[in-house]
Write a protein that holds these residues in place. Structure first.
Motif, PDB file in Angstrom:
ATOM      1  N   ALA A  31       0.823  -1.214   0.000  1.00 46.95           N
ATOM      2  CA  ALA A  31       0.000   0.000   0.000  1.00 46.95           C
ATOM      3  C   ALA A  31       0.854   1.260   0.000  1.00 46.95           C
ATOM      4  O   ALA A  31       0.647   2.152  -0.820  1.00 46.95           O
ATOM      5  CB  ALA A  31      -0.923  -0.010   1.224  1.00 46.95           C
ATOM      6  N   HIS A  32       1.793   1.345   0.931  1.00 49.24           N
ATOM      7  CA  HIS A  32       2.497   2.615   1.171  1.00 49.24           C
ATOM      8  C   HIS A  32       3.994   2.485   0.939  1.00 49.24           C
ATOM      9  O   HIS A  32       4.565   1.422   1.200  1.00 49.24           O
ATOM     10  CB  HIS A  32       2.313   3.035   2.644  1.00 49.24           C
ATOM     11  CG  HIS A  32       0.901   3.013   3.116  1.00 49.24           C
ATOM     12  ND1 HIS A  32       0.484   2.272   4.190  1.00 49.24           N
ATOM     13  CD2 HIS A  32      -0.195   3.649   2.631  1.00 49.24           C
ATOM     14  CE1 HIS A  32      -0.818   2.450   4.369  1.00 49.24           C
ATOM     15  NE2 HIS A  32      -1.256   3.272   3.430  1.00 49.24           N
ATOM     16  N   PRO A  33       4.636   3.617   0.532  1.00 49.45           N
ATOM     17  CA  PRO A  33       6.095   3.653   0.586  1.00 49.45           C
ATOM     18  C   PRO A  33       6.523   3.308   2.011  1.00 49.45           C
ATOM     19  O   PRO A  33       5.992   3.891   2.962  1.00 49.45           O
ATOM     20  CB  PRO A  33       6.422   5.122   0.255  1.00 49.45           C
ATOM     21  CG  PRO A  33       5.251   5.609  -0.524  1.00 49.45           C
ATOM     22  CD  PRO A  33       4.055   4.869   0.027  1.00 49.45           C
ATOM     23  N   ASP A  34       7.367   2.403   2.177  1.00 55.01           N
ATOM     24  CA  ASP A  34       7.958   1.781   3.393  1.00 55.01           C
ATOM     25  C   ASP A  34       7.324   0.424   3.716  1.00 55.01           C
ATOM     26  O   ASP A  34       7.875  -0.346   4.490  1.00 55.01           O
ATOM     27  CB  ASP A  34       8.014   2.696   4.630  1.00 55.01           C
ATOM     28  CG  ASP A  34       6.763   2.657   5.528  1.00 55.01           C
ATOM     29  OD1 ASP A  34       5.757   2.039   5.163  1.00 55.01           O
ATOM     30  OD2 ASP A  34       6.840   3.273   6.608  1.00 55.01           O
ATOM     31  N   ASP A  35       6.152   0.091   3.104  1.00 52.72           N
ATOM     32  CA  ASP A  35       5.545  -1.226   3.376  1.00 52.72           C
ATOM     33  C   ASP A  35       6.466  -2.370   2.941  1.00 52.72           C
ATOM     34  O   ASP A  35       6.414  -3.466   3.508  1.00 52.72           O
ATOM     35  CB  ASP A  35       4.209  -1.390   2.627  1.00 52.72           C
ATOM     36  CG  ASP A  35       3.063  -0.630   3.265  1.00 52.72           C
ATOM     37  OD1 ASP A  35       3.274  -0.003   4.319  1.00 52.72           O
ATOM     38  OD2 ASP A  35       1.959  -0.662   2.692  1.00 52.72           O
ATOM     39  N   GLU A  36       7.285  -2.117   1.928  1.00 52.50           N
ATOM     40  CA  GLU A  36       8.166  -3.192   1.439  1.00 52.50           C
ATOM     41  C   GLU A  36       9.167  -3.608   2.509  1.00 52.50           C
ATOM     42  O   GLU A  36       9.721  -4.707   2.454  1.00 52.50           O
ATOM     43  CB  GLU A  36       8.890  -2.764   0.149  1.00 52.50           C
ATOM     44  CG  GLU A  36      10.155  -1.924   0.309  1.00 52.50           C
ATOM     45  CD  GLU A  36       9.891  -0.483   0.761  1.00 52.50           C
ATOM     46  OE1 GLU A  36       8.718  -0.095   0.860  1.00 52.50           O
ATOM     47  OE2 GLU A  36      10.876   0.241   1.023  1.00 52.50           O
ATOM     48  N   ASP A  40      -5.621   0.335   4.070  1.00 51.94           N
ATOM     49  CA  ASP A  40      -4.864   0.396   2.807  1.00 51.94           C
ATOM     50  C   ASP A  40      -4.064  -0.892   2.588  1.00 51.94           C
ATOM     51  O   ASP A  40      -3.936  -1.370   1.453  1.00 51.94           O
ATOM     52  CB  ASP A  40      -3.892   1.587   2.820  1.00 51.94           C
ATOM     53  CG  ASP A  40      -4.586   2.929   2.646  1.00 51.94           C
ATOM     54  OD1 ASP A  40      -5.774   2.949   2.272  1.00 51.94           O
ATOM     55  OD2 ASP A  40      -3.923   3.957   2.880  1.00 51.94           O
ATOM     56  N   HIS A  41      -3.489  -1.444   3.662  1.00 50.39           N
ATOM     57  CA  HIS A  41      -2.746  -2.704   3.517  1.00 50.39           C
ATOM     58  C   HIS A  41      -3.694  -3.795   3.007  1.00 50.39           C
ATOM     59  O   HIS A  41      -3.378  -4.540   2.078  1.00 50.39           O
ATOM     60  CB  HIS A  41      -2.143  -3.145   4.852  1.00 50.39           C
ATOM     61  CG  HIS A  41      -1.076  -2.226   5.374  1.00 50.39           C
ATOM     62  ND1 HIS A  41      -0.419  -2.447   6.551  1.00 50.39           N
ATOM     63  CD2 HIS A  41      -0.554  -1.075   4.878  1.00 50.39           C
ATOM     64  CE1 HIS A  41       0.468  -1.472   6.762  1.00 50.39           C
ATOM     65  NE2 HIS A  41       0.395  -0.637   5.757  1.00 50.39           N
ATOM     66  N   GLN A  42      -4.862  -3.862   3.661  1.00 49.18           N
ATOM     67  CA  GLN A  42      -5.836  -4.882   3.260  1.00 49.18           C
ATOM     68  C   GLN A  42      -6.261  -4.683   1.806  1.00 49.18           C
ATOM     69  O   GLN A  42      -6.425  -5.656   1.055  1.00 49.18           O
ATOM     70  CB  GLN A  42      -7.057  -4.824   4.166  1.00 49.18           C
ATOM     71  CG  GLN A  42      -6.756  -5.101   5.640  1.00 49.18           C
ATOM     72  CD  GLN A  42      -7.999  -4.843   6.490  1.00 49.18           C
ATOM     73  OE1 GLN A  42      -9.048  -5.422   6.258  1.00 49.18           O
ATOM     74  NE2 GLN A  42      -7.883  -3.970   7.471  1.00 49.18           N
TER      75      GLN A  42
HETATM   76 ZN    ZN Z   1       1.713   0.989   5.400  1.00 48.87          ZN
END
Ligand code: ZN
Length: 463
Positions: free
Chosen positions: A52-57, A174-176
């Motif tokens: 979902a977001h920059p940094d989730d990786e 957002d992750h989901q």
């Molecule tokens: Zn996130």
């Protein structure tokens, strides 16, 4: 002698003919390739990470370091948003500008791992824990079309993404949403009838005004999930786990250190980039040394549940595996169910052959002290008679109602009745698990009972 000369000339003639035939065939192939080239190899990925977001990786950073540096896997990443929400731990910039900054932070972080094929869907950061809210603001259909396009472009063997499920923890909507979209794309990217404008060849690729995209349908072989749950014990045995403390044979440092270095690029984010920068400065990487756990979601190749993510894969790719027929759930008796995201996931898992996910965790939620918990409920009455229901809520000590549920409910024949209640959590900080009991009776008989497990915490949860 004459005989051998004849043989010699025959062989020479044959060779010349064969060479000419090969040459002609090569020319035909070359002309064909020019008219209709093969998919662009610069974009072929072994692993596509959908987050979902920059940094989730960074959630699987230690695994990515292993896969990229030592297993020589090609990785591509799709982010759902540019990270335009949240606080800025580095500067004053906010909102759209913060998104512009975080896009570059993510690109630089992944470049540190040699990953250049990075894309962003157009979703806005959507704070909260509701997957449906995020899918709505991301424009679900548009985001799915964009993601299917990138699956067809990158032709990954494996997709890794967030768990499409409701868990006690960060549980970010957002992750989901990223997990939902990745699952849907996994199931339809090989369907030639899905977004066909992406796969019909262009009329003349060298000319302007082409309106079809010339991609090919693509069947991904395996789908894995990771989770932002506060306790990931439920993932044990459901997929592979990778040590972060192993030493990279090629880099001679731990995968945790490589992951921390990658994470340190996300400087606008306090709990990842700033934390990683401090960890490197203090040479204390313990936060980054947790093993990377995954859940096997779907596999179209033979593979043990806990085997390596690439176990059993077929290098040349596999044919289209349409999702199996969905058996509609037909209930003849009235039911009591949790609504909203919980209700959505029951249908979603069934539609995508993921019923196993329903058994991973029971209904649970994390909530802060001195905060609010909203509980949506549904009563279905499939019978031909009106249904009279009395409701009992068993509330934990110290909790109070903000909005009470109805005690008596009448549901018409063949109707569904949605309702909710909201509670305030206690102000005193006693961490741990508690439960809310919800019971529905009709005509003196139990209609349904739900135990909603609640984790009280003082940590930051998406609001
Ligand atoms: Zn996130």
């Amino acid at each position: 002698m004459r005989n051998s000369l004849l043989k010699y000339f025959s062989a020479a003639l044959f060779s010349a003919f064969f060479l000419q035939a090969s040459f002609l065939q090569a020319q035909v192939l070359q002309t064909q390739d020019q008219a209709n080239p093969q998919p662009d190899d610069r974009f072929k990925a072994d692993l596509l990470v959908v987050v979902a977001h920059p940094d989730d990786e960074t959630e699987i950073g230690a695994y990515l370091a292993r896969a990229i540096f030592d297993e020589k896997k090609h990785v591509a990443v799709v982010f759902g948003t540019r990270g335009n929400g949240g606080g800025n731990a580095q500067g004053q910039e906010q909102a759209a500008t913060l998104g512009a900054i975080r896009e570059i932070e993510a690109r630089r972080a992944l470049e540190h791992f040699g990953v250049m094929n990075v894309w962003f869907l157009n979703g806005p950061d959507t704070p909260g824990q509701s997957v449906l809210h995020s899918l709505e603001t991301w424009n679900h259909g548009d985001s799915l079309a964009r993601l299917v396009r990138l699956v067809r472009l990158t032709r990954p063997t494996v997709i890794a993404t967030w768990l499409p499920g409701y868990v006690a923890g960060e549980n970010h909507g957002d992750h989901q949403a990223a997990g939902v979209l990745a699952t849907e794309a996994f199931d339809i990217a090989a369907d030639p009838a899905a977004y066909s404008e992406q796969i019909i060849p262009p009329r003349d690729r060298s000319d302007i005004n082409n309106f079809t995209e010339g991609l090919h349908p693509w069947q991904v072989e395996k789908l894995y999930y990771f989770s932002d749950a506060s306790n990931t014990d439920f993932m044990k045995g459901k997929g592979p786990a990778y040590s972060a403390t192993d030493i990279s044979p090629s880099r001679h440092v731990s995968y945790a250190r490589l992951a921390t270095e990658e994470c340190a690029f996300h400087l606008t984010q306090d709990d990842t980039g700033q934390m990683a920068t401090k960890a490197l400065a203090n040479n204390d990487l313990h936060v980054f040394e947790q093993p990377v756990r995954l859940i096997l979601g779907k596999s179209h190749v033979e593979s043990d549940v806990t085997a390596d993510m690439f176990a059993g894969v077929v290098p040349e790719g596999i044919s289209y595996h349409p999702p199996g027929p969905v058996t509609p759930e037909v209930t003849s008796q009235p039911t009591l169910q949790l609504g909203e995201s919980w209700r959505f996931y029951r249908d979603f898992w069934r539609a995508h052959g993921l019923d196993r996910l329903a058994e991973l965790v029971g209904p649970e939620v994390a909530v802060n002290f001195d905060s609010f918990l909203w509980v949506p409920l549904i009563i279905e009455n499939p019978t031909g008679a009106p249904l009279n229901v009395s409701l009992t809520i068993d509330m934990p000590h110290g909790w109070t109602y903000v909005r009470k549920p109805p005690q008596q409910i009448s549901v018409r024949p063949h109707q569904t009745y949605s309702f909710d209640f909201e509670m305030r959590t206690p102000a005193e900080r006693v961490e741990g698990w508690t439960a809310i009991g919800i019971r529905a009776d009709s005509d003196g008989k139990l209609l349904g009972a739900i135990q909603l497990r609640v984790q009280l915490s003082g940590g930051a949860l998406p609001q």
